[in-house]
Structures are given as structure tokens and as C-alpha cells.
Design an enzyme around this catalytic site. Structure first.
Site, PDB file in Angstrom:
ATOM      1  N   GLU A  43       0.836  -1.206   0.000  1.00  0.00           N
ATOM      2  CA  GLU A  43       0.000   0.000   0.000  1.00  0.00           C
ATOM      3  C   GLU A  43       0.865   1.248   0.000  1.00  0.00           C
ATOM      4  OE1 GLU A  43      -3.124  -0.446  -1.217  1.00  0.00           O
ATOM      5  OE2 GLU A  43      -3.335  -1.828   0.448  1.00  0.00           O
ATOM      6  N   HIS A  44       0.591   2.138  -0.956  1.00  0.00           N
ATOM      7  CA  HIS A  44       1.306   3.405  -1.149  1.00  0.00           C
ATOM      8  C   HIS A  44       2.746   3.183  -1.630  1.00  0.00           C
ATOM      9  CE1 HIS A  44      -1.619   6.420   0.473  1.00  0.00           C
ATOM     10  NE2 HIS A  44      -2.125   5.305   0.984  1.00  0.00           N
ATOM     11  N   ASP A  88       3.314   2.078  -4.675  1.00  0.00           N
ATOM     12  CA  ASP A  88       3.342   2.202  -6.134  1.00  0.00           C
ATOM     13  C   ASP A  88       3.953   3.513  -6.599  1.00  0.00           C
ATOM     14  OD1 ASP A  88       1.109   3.597  -5.189  1.00  0.00           O
ATOM     15  OD2 ASP A  88      -0.238   2.888  -6.771  1.00  0.00           O
ATOM     16  N   ALA A  99     -15.013   2.099  -1.671  1.00  0.00           N
ATOM     17  CA  ALA A  99     -14.697   0.984  -0.777  1.00  0.00           C
ATOM     18  C   ALA A  99     -13.243   0.550  -0.869  1.00  0.00           C
ATOM     19  CB  ALA A  99     -15.607  -0.204  -1.091  1.00  0.00           C
ATOM     20  N   SER A 144     -12.610   3.551  -9.709  1.00  0.00           N
ATOM     21  CA  SER A 144     -12.123   4.535 -10.673  1.00  0.00           C
ATOM     22  C   SER A 144     -11.287   3.869 -11.760  1.00  0.00           C
ATOM     23  CB  SER A 144     -11.301   5.621  -9.969  1.00  0.00           C
ATOM     24  OG  SER A 144     -10.226   5.056  -9.250  1.00  0.00           O
ATOM     25  N   ASP A 180      -3.511   0.252  -9.749  1.00  0.00           N
ATOM     26  CA  ASP A 180      -4.908  -0.111  -9.964  1.00  0.00           C
ATOM     27  C   ASP A 180      -5.189  -0.437 -11.426  1.00  0.00           C
ATOM     28  OD1 ASP A 180      -5.080   0.471  -7.309  1.00  0.00           O
ATOM     29  OD2 ASP A 180      -6.156   2.360  -7.558  1.00  0.00           O
ATOM     30  N   TYR A 205      -4.079  11.778   1.193  1.00  0.00           N
ATOM     31  CA  TYR A 205      -3.284  10.989   0.245  1.00  0.00           C
ATOM     32  C   TYR A 205      -2.127  11.830  -0.284  1.00  0.00           C
ATOM     33  CZ  TYR A 205      -2.470   7.638  -3.581  1.00  0.00           C
ATOM     34  OH  TYR A 205      -1.924   6.724  -4.439  1.00  0.00           O
TER      35      TYR A 205
END
Length: 385
Positions: free
Chosen positions: A35-36, A38, A126, A131, A175, A227
Site C-alpha cells: 500500500e502506497h 506504487d 470501498a 475509478s 490499480d 493521500y
């Protein structure tokens, strides 16, 4: 969601007065771990889920684009001219599909005008990347209709460009890559610096496991401040440590970093460095021992996000802690944070008890009732009709 491709095609005809040229679908994603990492040139391990966004599309003879959604059947389509469409020139959800077409043109691919009708089963807000599902469904549709021959890897970059520049969300490429490159029964191990990826077996069904998604129903938005602030901290940490990106630091460098960085920046850096190591460890464990053995890595990831990166919330912590107490093998928040969803890896026989425990804990705490469902690694974006 419209129940079948035939229903979506009929809805398109009702809305635009002509039949679509085809239907294209792209899935959301769950991130197993990473997580984070990327946007720090690091490693991630997402998989495409069996919930997707589908777009019905038809070419036009001009350069106009009209975008509508089955969720707002009474609203007029959002209309834009590709010749005058500018960065940041679209508000609301339509910025995602229109941003993809704008980004294609920015990347040197001329796109004809088209009509688009969007439908989706990916929960919004969620942490399942609704997106990217929207961006990638439009990207593969436009790529096919224009016969542009754009690779999946480049399409992922186009989706990221749309989200960064048209929507204004400083997200990485994970994503879109998961949505475009996923395959059933596998996760995508992605090197976000090189763009190289490989599939890693993730046969949950064969191992007697389910991956539960616990949607806290606490909405989040990547374009809001939290973010972006975390990204700035990471960039500052890399600059002060003299490296191009935090990917270039290893766990052994953290002792030095503690003496160079202020306390908050150090904690942000420590999360990224240790999370990259956890991704690589998870890939190794999956390959050597299978998914039932990755639980401790998921738990460590959540603790790092909660304490070092500070992107969890009371609802996410309750979901994770309760799931573990009720028998989950591992659990963590997933997605950008500040709300969204947690995941819990559980043996099939424990799923009901975990669901009941989490729902009870949320009720006792006065939280909104969570939405809990299971996902499997599914196929990536494709034409479906």
C-alpha cells in the site's frame, strides 16, 4: 447494475438512439499487500476481482464524446469536444472516462468521438478501485474502436495520466495494471518502476479459503489532502536520503534514516521500506507454501499503515481486529486509506463467524453497518459483447 450485456445494450439504444458497437468490461481490484508503494517506484501485489465496470460504446462521425451512466438514467449525458478538452476541464465522475480519451490524445493517439454508457458492480469508495475499473473499461473500448493497437502496459499509463492530470488524484499505476493484466486464480506482482509484471498463483478456492472484503462504508477520496500529504512526505524522505525514490532504500537503511529524518517523515519512510519487503516476502510465500501462510504478513502490513503511515481509522481497525479475533488467518486495510475496506483471509468454515462478529462489533461501536462480501481473483479487462 444492469443485469446482462443485452440489458446494457438496450439501455444504450434507449439513451442514444443507436446500437452500441460493442461492450467492454474491466474489473476493480483488491490489493493483497503493498500500500502506497506504487508511487514510490516499489512493489505491489493486487488482483483483479470478479466485480467489474462495463461500458457500451459507439463511434461517432465527429469529435464529440457523450458519457452517461445507468445509475443516473434521468441525467443528460456529459458532453465534451475532444478538440477543446483541457486538463482539469471536467468535474465529477465523467472526468475519469473523458480523462482517458484526453490522455490517449496526449500520448499521441487520435481518438474519434463516441457515445459511452457506463454500468458497474464495483462498490464506490470501498477501496476496490472503481475509478480504475471505469478508466480501463473506457481505455480498452477506445483502443479497440480506434484500432490503435496500444499495449496493456501503455493503457495502464494512460489511465494513470487521466487520474493524475484530469481528475487531480496523485495515484500510482497499480490499480490500472491490476485491472488490465489480471487473470483468474492469480495475483499480479508489479514492479512499479519498470512496469514489468508477472502472475503469481493465488488459488483461494483450491486452498479452501475466502478473501472477505469488509466495506466500512466510510467514504474516501484520493483527491483530498491525506493521500497527497503522504505522497509529499515520501518524496521529502527520498530527497533527504539522497535516493531517486524510496524503492531504493532497504530495511538496513532505516537506522541511518532515523538519524536524518524528522520523526513523522521517518515513520512514513519506514512504512514504505518495510511494505516493499513484505510484498516480496508474500510473493515468495505464495509461490513456496500457498495462500494459507501469508496471514502474518497481512497483519504486519496493517499495523504499519495504522501506526507509521497513519491512514487507518476506527472502523478499519475494528474490522481488522475483530476478524482476527474471530478466526481470520490474516487481515488488513486495503486501498488508499482514510476509510474504504479491509480484507480478511479466512478458511471457508470460519467466514460466517467472522461476518457475524464484525457486524456485531460495528453495531456495538455505533458505526454504520458494514457491507461484507467475498471476492476471487478474476480476469482482466476485455471485450464482452
Amino acid at each position: 447494475m444492469t443485469s446482462t450485456p443485452h440489458d446494457l445494450a438496450a439501455a444504450f439504444t434507449d439513451r442514444f438512439g443507436t446500437e452500441p458497437d460493442g461492450l467492454w468490461s474491466a474489473p476493480g481490484r483488491v490489493n493483497v499487500i503493498g500500500e502506497h508503494t506504487d508511487y514510490n517506484d516499489g512493489f505491489v501485489l493486487p488482483f483483479a476481482i470478479n466485480h467489474s465496470t462495463t461500458v457500451a460504446a459507439a463511434l461517432r462521425t465527429d469529435r464529440l464524446v457523450r458519457v452517461a451512466s445507468t445509475f443516473a438514467p434521468d441525467e443528460a449525458p456529459v458532453t465534451a469536444d475532444l478538440d477543446t478538452l483541457e486538463e482539469g476541464g471536467v468535474d465529477g465522475w465523467a472526468a475519469y472516462p473523458l480523462g482517458v480519451l484526453w490522455a490517449m490524445e496526449q500520448s499521441g493517439h487520435r481518438i474519434q468521438g463516441m457515445d459511452l454508457l457506463v454500468d458497474s458492480s464495483v462498490p464506490v469508495g470501498a477501496g476496490l478501485s472503481s475509478s480504475a475499473a471505469l478508466e480501463c473499461s473506457v481505455a480498452v473500448a477506445a483502443n479497440d474502436l480506434a484500432q490503435a493497437g496500444i499495449s496493456r502496459r501503455e493503457l495502464a499509463g494512460i489511465g494513470q495520466l487521466a487520474e493524475n492530470r484530469m481528475v487531480g488524484a496523485p495515484t500510482g499505476i497499480m490499480d490500472q495494471s491490476a485491472s488490465l493484466l489480471g487473470e483468474a486464480g492469480h495475483a499480479v506482482f508489479l514492479d512499479c518502476r519498470s512496469g514489468e509484471s508477472r502472475l503469481v498463483p493465488l488459488d483461494l478456492e483450491g486452498a479452501g479459503l475466502e478473501l472477505m472484503v469488509i466495506d466500512t462504508r466510510v467514504s474516501h477520496s484520493h483527491s483530498t489532502g491525506g493521500y497527497a500529504a503522504r505522497r509529499r512526505s515520501c518524496e521529502l524522505g527520498a530527497e533527504l536520503m539522497g535516493v531517486p525514490a524510496l524503492r531504493d532504500l532497504s530495511v538496513k537503511d532505516l537506522a541511518e534514516a532515523a538519524g536524518v529524518l524528522d520523526e513523522e517523515t521517518f515513520r512514513r519512510v519506514r512504512h514504505i521500506v518495510t511494505e516493499n519487503a513484505r510484498v516480496e516476502d508474500t510473493v515468495r510465500v505464495l509461490s513456496e507454501r500457498g495462500p494459507a501462510e501469508i496471514g502474518p504478513l497481512l497483519v504486519a502490513s496493517h499495523a504499519s499503515m495504522r501506526d507509521d503511515f497513519e491512514i487507518s481509522c476506527a472502523e478499519l481497525d475494528t474490522a481488522v481486529d475483530t476478524a482476527l479475533d474471530a478466526g481470520a488467518i490474516g487481515a488488513r486495510m486495503t486501498g488508499g486509506g482514510f476509510g474504504g475496506a479491509a480484507i480478511a483471509l479466512a478458511r471457508v468454515g470460519a467466514v460466517t463467524a467472522i461476518r457475524d462478529a464484525v457486524e456485531g462489533a460495528f453495531s456495538a461501536a455505533g458505526f454504520r453497518s458494514p457491507v461484507i462480501f467475498s471476492v476471487l481473483p478474476g480476469a482482466g479487462a476485455a471485450r464482452v459483447a
